[in-house]
Design a protein around this motif. Structure first.
Motif, PDB file in Angstrom:
ATOM      1  N   GLU A 241       0.825  -1.206   0.000  1.00 16.90           N
ATOM      2  CA  GLU A 241       0.000   0.000   0.000  1.00 16.90           C
ATOM      3  C   GLU A 241       0.860   1.258   0.000  1.00 16.90           C
ATOM      4  O   GLU A 241       0.576   2.219  -0.733  1.00 16.90           O
ATOM      5  CB  GLU A 241      -0.932   0.011   1.217  1.00 16.90           C
ATOM      6  N   VAL A 242       1.896   1.268   0.807  1.00 18.79           N
ATOM      7  CA  VAL A 242       2.788   2.426   0.859  1.00 18.79           C
ATOM      8  C   VAL A 242       3.484   2.608  -0.488  1.00 18.79           C
ATOM      9  O   VAL A 242       3.556   3.728  -1.015  1.00 18.79           O
ATOM     10  CB  VAL A 242       3.813   2.268   1.998  1.00 18.79           C
ATOM     11  N   LYS A 243       3.985   1.534  -1.074  1.00 18.06           N
ATOM     12  CA  LYS A 243       4.677   1.635  -2.362  1.00 18.06           C
ATOM     13  C   LYS A 243       3.730   2.092  -3.472  1.00 18.06           C
ATOM     14  O   LYS A 243       4.137   2.849  -4.367  1.00 18.06           O
ATOM     15  CB  LYS A 243       5.334   0.297  -2.709  1.00 18.06           C
ATOM     16  N   ALA A 244       2.475   1.676  -3.403  1.00 16.78           N
ATOM     17  CA  ALA A 244       1.506   2.076  -4.428  1.00 16.78           C
ATOM     18  C   ALA A 244       1.199   3.570  -4.379  1.00 16.78           C
ATOM     19  O   ALA A 244       0.807   4.169  -5.393  1.00 16.78           O
ATOM     20  CB  ALA A 244       0.213   1.276  -4.260  1.00 16.78           C
ATOM     21  N   ASN A 245       1.381   4.186  -3.221  1.00 17.33           N
ATOM     22  CA  ASN A 245       1.068   5.604  -3.056  1.00 17.33           C
ATOM     23  C   ASN A 245       2.303   6.510  -3.114  1.00 17.33           C
ATOM     24  O   ASN A 245       2.178   7.728  -2.976  1.00 17.33           O
ATOM     25  CB  ASN A 245       0.341   5.824  -1.731  1.00 17.33           C
ATOM     26  N   ALA A 246       3.461   5.934  -3.303  1.00 11.12           N
ATOM     27  CA  ALA A 246       4.700   6.707  -3.309  1.00 11.12           C
ATOM     28  C   ALA A 246       5.012   7.250  -4.699  1.00 11.12           C
ATOM     29  O   ALA A 246       4.621   6.681  -5.719  1.00 11.12           O
ATOM     30  CB  ALA A 246       5.857   5.844  -2.814  1.00 11.12           C
ATOM     31  N   ASP A 247       5.754   8.360  -4.727  1.00 13.99           N
ATOM     32  CA  ASP A 247       6.245   8.917  -5.983  1.00 13.99           C
ATOM     33  C   ASP A 247       7.507   8.195  -6.443  1.00 13.99           C
ATOM     34  O   ASP A 247       7.835   8.200  -7.630  1.00 13.99           O
ATOM     35  CB  ASP A 247       6.559  10.409  -5.805  1.00 13.99           C
ATOM     36  N   TYR A 248       8.200   7.612  -5.480  1.00 16.94           N
ATOM     37  CA  TYR A 248       9.470   6.955  -5.789  1.00 16.94           C
ATOM     38  C   TYR A 248       9.684   5.839  -4.784  1.00 16.94           C
ATOM     39  O   TYR A 248       9.331   5.972  -3.610  1.00 16.94           O
ATOM     40  CB  TYR A 248      10.617   7.972  -5.702  1.00 16.94           C
ATOM     41  N   ILE A 249      10.249   4.719  -5.251  1.00 17.95           N
ATOM     42  CA  ILE A 249      10.586   3.603  -4.367  1.00 17.95           C
ATOM     43  C   ILE A 249      12.104   3.487  -4.340  1.00 17.95           C
ATOM     44  O   ILE A 249      12.749   3.297  -5.377  1.00 17.95           O
ATOM     45  CB  ILE A 249       9.952   2.291  -4.847  1.00 17.95           C
ATOM     46  N   THR A 250      12.665   3.632  -3.149  1.00 16.55           N
ATOM     47  CA  THR A 250      14.102   3.550  -2.988  1.00 16.55           C
ATOM     48  C   THR A 250      14.517   2.142  -2.565  1.00 16.55           C
ATOM     49  O   THR A 250      13.672   1.252  -2.418  1.00 16.55           O
ATOM     50  CB  THR A 250      14.595   4.601  -1.972  1.00 16.55           C
ATOM     51  N   ALA A 251      15.800   1.933  -2.368  1.00 16.88           N
ATOM     52  CA  ALA A 251      16.293   0.631  -1.927  1.00 16.88           C
ATOM     53  C   ALA A 251      15.817   0.338  -0.506  1.00 16.88           C
ATOM     54  O   ALA A 251      15.276   1.207   0.186  1.00 16.88           O
ATOM     55  CB  ALA A 251      17.822   0.604  -2.002  1.00 16.88           C
ATOM     56  N   SER A 252      16.034  -0.878  -0.059  1.00 18.95           N
ATOM     57  CA  SER A 252      15.550  -1.288   1.260  1.00 18.95           C
ATOM     58  C   SER A 252      16.370  -0.642   2.379  1.00 18.95           C
ATOM     59  O   SER A 252      17.434  -0.049   2.138  1.00 18.95           O
ATOM     60  CB  SER A 252      15.615  -2.805   1.395  1.00 18.95           C
ATOM     61  N   ASN A 253      15.888  -0.804   3.591  1.00 23.78           N
ATOM     62  CA  ASN A 253      16.615  -0.260   4.744  1.00 23.78           C
ATOM     63  C   ASN A 253      17.922  -1.000   5.000  1.00 23.78           C
ATOM     64  O   ASN A 253      18.790  -0.489   5.707  1.00 23.78           O
ATOM     65  CB  ASN A 253      15.737  -0.284   5.996  1.00 23.78           C
ATOM     66  N   ASP A 254      18.089  -2.180   4.415  1.00 20.19           N
ATOM     67  CA  ASP A 254      19.357  -2.902   4.537  1.00 20.19           C
ATOM     68  C   ASP A 254      20.291  -2.629   3.360  1.00 20.19           C
ATOM     69  O   ASP A 254      21.385  -3.192   3.287  1.00 20.19           O
ATOM     70  CB  ASP A 254      19.100  -4.408   4.658  1.00 20.19           C
ATOM     71  N   GLN A 255      19.836  -1.767   2.446  1.00 21.66           N
ATOM     72  CA  GLN A 255      20.649  -1.401   1.284  1.00 21.66           C
ATOM     73  C   GLN A 255      20.811   0.119   1.195  1.00 21.66           C
ATOM     74  O   GLN A 255      20.913   0.677   0.105  1.00 21.66           O
ATOM     75  CB  GLN A 255      20.017  -1.950   0.002  1.00 21.66           C
ATOM     76  N   ASP A 256      20.804   0.778   2.350  1.00 26.16           N
ATOM     77  CA  ASP A 256      21.025   2.229   2.422  1.00 26.16           C
ATOM     78  C   ASP A 256      20.008   3.027   1.619  1.00 26.16           C
ATOM     79  O   ASP A 256      20.334   4.035   0.982  1.00 26.16           O
ATOM     80  CB  ASP A 256      22.436   2.585   1.962  1.00 26.16           C
ATOM     81  N   GLY A 257      18.749   2.588   1.672  1.00 25.43           N
ATOM     82  CA  GLY A 257      17.704   3.256   0.898  1.00 25.43           C
ATOM     83  C   GLY A 257      17.560   4.743   1.201  1.00 25.43           C
ATOM     84  O   GLY A 257      17.326   5.553   0.297  1.00 25.43           O
ATOM     85  N   VAL A 258      17.700   5.119   2.468  1.00 25.67           N
ATOM     86  CA  VAL A 258      17.595   6.527   2.838  1.00 25.67           C
ATOM     87  C   VAL A 258      18.738   7.328   2.221  1.00 25.67           C
ATOM     88  O   VAL A 258      18.542   8.442   1.724  1.00 25.67           O
ATOM     89  CB  VAL A 258      17.566   6.687   4.373  1.00 25.67           C
ATOM     90  N   ALA A 259      19.934   6.774   2.220  1.00 21.89           N
ATOM     91  CA  ALA A 259      21.069   7.458   1.600  1.00 21.89           C
ATOM     92  C   ALA A 259      20.819   7.675   0.113  1.00 21.89           C
ATOM     93  O   ALA A 259      21.150   8.733  -0.446  1.00 21.89           O
ATOM     94  CB  ALA A 259      22.349   6.663   1.820  1.00 21.89           C
TER      95      ALA A 259
END
Length: 268
Positions: A241-259
């Motif tokens: 649900e979160v991914k369907a409403n996002a403008d962009y999907i980044t990498a996972s939290n174990d792949q430095d997605g925030v960075a």
């Protein structure tokens, strides 16, 4: 140009080991040096967020934090309240009766009593350990009806909780802001409390617009702020649900997605 980045903590900023990676830490440091305001927005209590705020140097006089799913927005250094939308003791009493009927455990955060639960259970143990706080067993029927309650959580193993959530009265949707923050936590907040409303309040306080905001998260309690932001970002490990409403999907939290978000939209 983006001027503020709001980050969920668990499943987003922190990896699966509940830790910050050096790449994420450096990205946030660089963004701050460029004048970007970074704000943490979590369902955790302030005490459970403070170690990470300090580690990221987000505990200064001009830093803000959204705690208890934005039930409280605080200035970090002095803990002064910018905005609040909370529950009452009567809400906790009523939800406790419902939890008993549905056969699930429950906890609450009282402004004066701290973390309380009617009986010891592994999920309250988890919540206390996660946030580095103590809790006490307390009969919710003894709460003052007008006592300040920050939020209430129904807590239990995933299958049991899912069954209980399916049986929740529809009328609760008109009374509370509700979200499932983990497979074993279902949260009840003031109707005017969610991360989207919290970001709107903070944006107004800072004189910014939604278009200048990036919000990053992974779970259902992040959905409203992701929809609010000029750029709403979901983690690859986030819910469908979160991914369907996002403008962009980044990498996972174990792949430095925030960075990745900072490097793609802020630092470059």
């Amino acid at each position: 140009m983006y001027k503020l980045v709001a980050l969920d903590m668990d499943g987003t900023l922190l990896n699966s080991e509940k830790a910050l990676t050096s790449r994420v830490r450096e990205a946030i440091k660089s963004a701050k040096e460029q004048g970007i305001k970074v704000v943490l927005a979590s369902g955790r209590p302030f005490e459970g967020m403070l170690p990470t705020l300090k580690e990221l140097d987000l505990d200064g006089a001009d830093d803000y934090v959204l705690t208890y799913n934005a039930s409280l927005i605080l200035k970090v250094a002095c803990k002064s309240v910018v905005s609040s939308a909370i529950l009452t003791g009567q809400d906790a009493i009523d939800l406790n009766k419902l939890a008993d009927k549905l056969g699930v455990n429950i906890l609450a955060y009282s402004m004066t009593r701290g973390l309380i639960t009617p009986k010891q259970n592994e999920y309250t143990d988890y919540e206390a350990k996660l946030n580095g706080i103590e809790y006490s067993e307390f009969d919710f029927n003894m709460l003052d009806a007008d006592e300040d309650i920050l939020k209430v959580m129904m807590i239990d193993q995933e299958q049991t909780l899912s069954k209980a959530v399916e049986q929740l009265p529809k009328s609760l949707q008109e009374k509370y802001s509700m979200a499932r923050s983990t497979p074993f936590f279902y949260e009840f907040m003031n109707k005017n409390s969610n991360k989207g409303m919290g970001m709107a309040a903070l944006t107004a306080h800072l004189g910014l617009t939604a278009e200048q905001i990036i919000c990053v998260g992974d779970a259902a309690n992040d959905l409203e702020m992701i929809k609010y932001a000029g750029l709403g970002v979901a983690m690859e490990n986030g819910s469908d649900e979160v991914k369907a409403n996002a403008d962009y999907i980044t990498a996972s939290n174990d792949q430095d997605g925030v960075a990745h978000v900072f490097e793609k939209y802020v630092l470059n």
